[in-house]
Design an enzyme around this catalytic site. Structure first.
Site, short mmCIF file in Angstrom:
data_model
loop_
_atom_site.label_atom_id
_atom_site.label_comp_id
_atom_site.label_asym_id
_atom_site.label_seq_id
_atom_site.Cartn_x
_atom_site.Cartn_y
_atom_site.Cartn_z
CB CYS A 117 1.07 -13.17 2.32
SG CYS A 117 1.79 -14.67 2.69
CG ASN A 118 -1.65 -7.74 -0.44
OD1 ASN A 118 -2.86 -7.66 -0.28
ND2 ASN A 118 -0.59 -6.74 -0.43
#
Ligand code: PLP
Length: 528
Positions: free
Chosen positions: A434-435
């Site tokens: 999620c980065n």
């Protein structure tokens, strides 16, 4: 951005010297080659203890692990995903169950005895959160949220983004911070991403200063950054908060990945807003986070709606409402009132161990792990592992992301590595965590390359993105992440290194590809 990693976009194949390639510069770590095999655990543990005498000098961690976290060893699990979620201690659960067994608790929005009993527990927990993070009650509100994302959304949806104002954020934010840009754009504010720089993925401080200086201080300007990156483990300098304040910015610090293994001193850092997820600190309960809001910034936030619990009164015919001017104004509907007392239990558990003790242990394990990963070499001398982020423990936490390469420099399929780790009961993570921004810089991807995936009629899955990147550029856009935490011990990291050793001198063909379900990249079929 890619230019810091990749000399020539026209040469997508790994370069023969393994030094730099389209896949990123290989970080050469200077340790001598070592061997990690299960039957040398005892000797390695003794070496580790000699090298890091501060790790567990009196056996307290060993006792803690045997009492509070024995299920890890009972189930033979090597848990290395503390950045994903913490582990709970047995005593936390016991205390919580005892509370639920013995108390009669009702919905807190009332004045009856069971409601008041709940309110007392919730307010105790709230007060203790403030105490634990040194966020004095007179200066900070503590708003309970479902998680860090919920806390971040509260800021995003309520911040007065408007034309002339700005939203600045570092490249390495979690998507739950990236998503705030949608609120910013809707409000007409300008969005600026400030780069982190490969290979260490540290903040480009001069670019940050330039971005901060560009603001009109008469407008509403919000800076957001993670105190610790959930991708690289990098800890950004918290004095950024002061710098930003001096230049007319409000600051939102995402503490989700930092707080589990570092002391948070809100009174010293003075952020306007800080977001947390409690399960990351102590595993249980899930479903509770918090937003700390500086009281002098509450008035700047304008909630876009009201809900049960958030208002003093509202009227259908009068067509009006008044929001509470404290925490209640941000807590929509019924809070998770049976879980929230578990937050106090969990924080007291961490405090009983000592967050500085946890921090020191994690630093020892991370130092050893980075060194061990760097020491693994193929017979031809090439490194097995490329770490994304710093290979020293300077200003970094216990999260290590990397890819594994074969003797020709070709990366192993990260999902295959995960699949094989599963067979050893090792819990690690793969993907982009999620980065996306940190990953894009780590892999040297340009804005043009990424834009090509957007604006399509059909949503593109991460699997499809991976596939296209592989096909077009021979580039594997993924990483493997391990992270240590409150209950980690030397055996965990040593067993992981024994697993890593098994890739030495093996080719990508030998190791093979993962057998994932195409529909859902998170479902792993064990092909054993
Ligand atoms: C740095 C960071 N921020 C935000 C989040 C979001 O946390 P949650 O999923 O609990 O809302 C995470 C979760 O991994 C994180 O690591």
């Amino acid at each position: 951005m890619r230019h810091t990693l990749v000399p020539d976009p026209a040469t997508p194949k790994p370069s023969p010297d393994g030094g730099s390639s389209r896949l990123g510069r290989v970080v050469l770590m200077g340790s001598p080659a070592r061997v990690f095999v299960p039957d040398q655990l005892t000797r390695a543990a003794a070496d580790f203890a000699a090298r890091f005498p501060e790790f567990d000098p009196d056996g307290a961690l060993e006792r803690l692990r045997a009492t509070e976290y024995s299920r890890l060893d009972d189930h033979d699990q090597v848990y290395l995903d503390y950045t994903g979620g913490g582990q709970h201690a047995v005593s936390q659960v016991d205390a919580h169950v005892e509370l639920l067994r013995s108390r009669v608790l009702g919905n807190p929005h009332s004045a009856n005895p069971t409601s008041l009993a709940t309110t007392e527990l919730v307010e105790r927990a709230r007060a203790y959160v403030g105490e634990y993070f040194n966020a004095p009650h007179d200066d900070y509100l503590c708003v309970f949220t479902p998680n860090a994302s919920g806390a971040l959304r509260l800021v995003g949806e309520s911040y007065p983004f408007s034309p002339g104002g700005r939203f600045a954020l570092t490249f390495d934010n979690h998507n739950s911070v990236n998503g705030i840009r949608e609120f910013a754009r809707r409000g007409g504010a300008e969005v600026t991403y400030v780069p982190v720089v490969a290979p260490e993925l540290r903040l480009d401080r001069s670019a940050m200063t330039a971005a901060l200086r560009a603001a009109d201080r008469e407008q509403h300007n919000l800076l957001a950054f993670p105190a610790q990156s959930n991708f690289s483990g990098i800890q950004h300098p918290l004095d950024l908060v002061d710098e930003a304040h001096d230049l007319g910015w409000d600051v939102l610090v995402d503490m989700a990945a930092f707080a589990p293994t570092n002391r948070v001193d809100i009174a010293a850092v003075r952020p306007d807003f800080a977001a947390f997820s409690f399960y990351k600190l102590f595993g249980f309960p899930t479903g509770v986070g918090c937003l700390l809001v500086r009281r002098d910034r509450v008035a700047a936030l304008a909630r876009p709606w009201f809900a049960g619990g958030t208002i003093t009164i509202s009227s259908v015919q009068g067509d009006g409402h008044y929001l509470h001017d404290d925490e209640a104004g941000f807590e929509d509907g019924t809070i998770d009132y049976l879980s929230i007392p578990g937050v106090e239990i969990g924080l007291r558990h961490v405090a009983s161990i000592g967050i500085d003790v946890v921090h020191a242990r994690v630093a020892c394990l991370t130092a050893w792990l980075l060194d061990a990963l760097g020491s693994l070499r193929h017979r031809n001398g090439r490194p097995l592992v490329q770490v994304f982020g710093p290979t020293s423990t300077d200003a970094r936490g216990g999260t290590v992301s990397f890819i594994v390469r074969d003797p020709d420099g070709r990366p192993f399929d990260d999902r295959r590595v995960e699949e094989l780790a599963n067979r050893e009961n090792i819990s690690l993570r793969t993907g982009c965590f999620c980065n996306p921004g940190a990953g894009e810089i780590a892999h040297g991807l340009s804005a043009d390359e990424m834009r090509a995936f957007f604006g399509r009629d059909e949503a593109v899955s991460f699997l499809a993105l991976r596939g296209e990147m592989l096909e077009r550029y021979d580039l594997l856009v993924a990483a493997i992440r391990v992270s240590v935490g409150i209950a980690s011990n030397f055996t965990d990291v040593y067993r992981f290194m024994c697993f890593m050793q098994s890739f030495v001198d093996r080719t990508t063909d030998e190791v093979g590809r993962a057998e994932f379900s195409a529909a859902n990249c998170r479902i792993v079929r064990d092909s054993a």
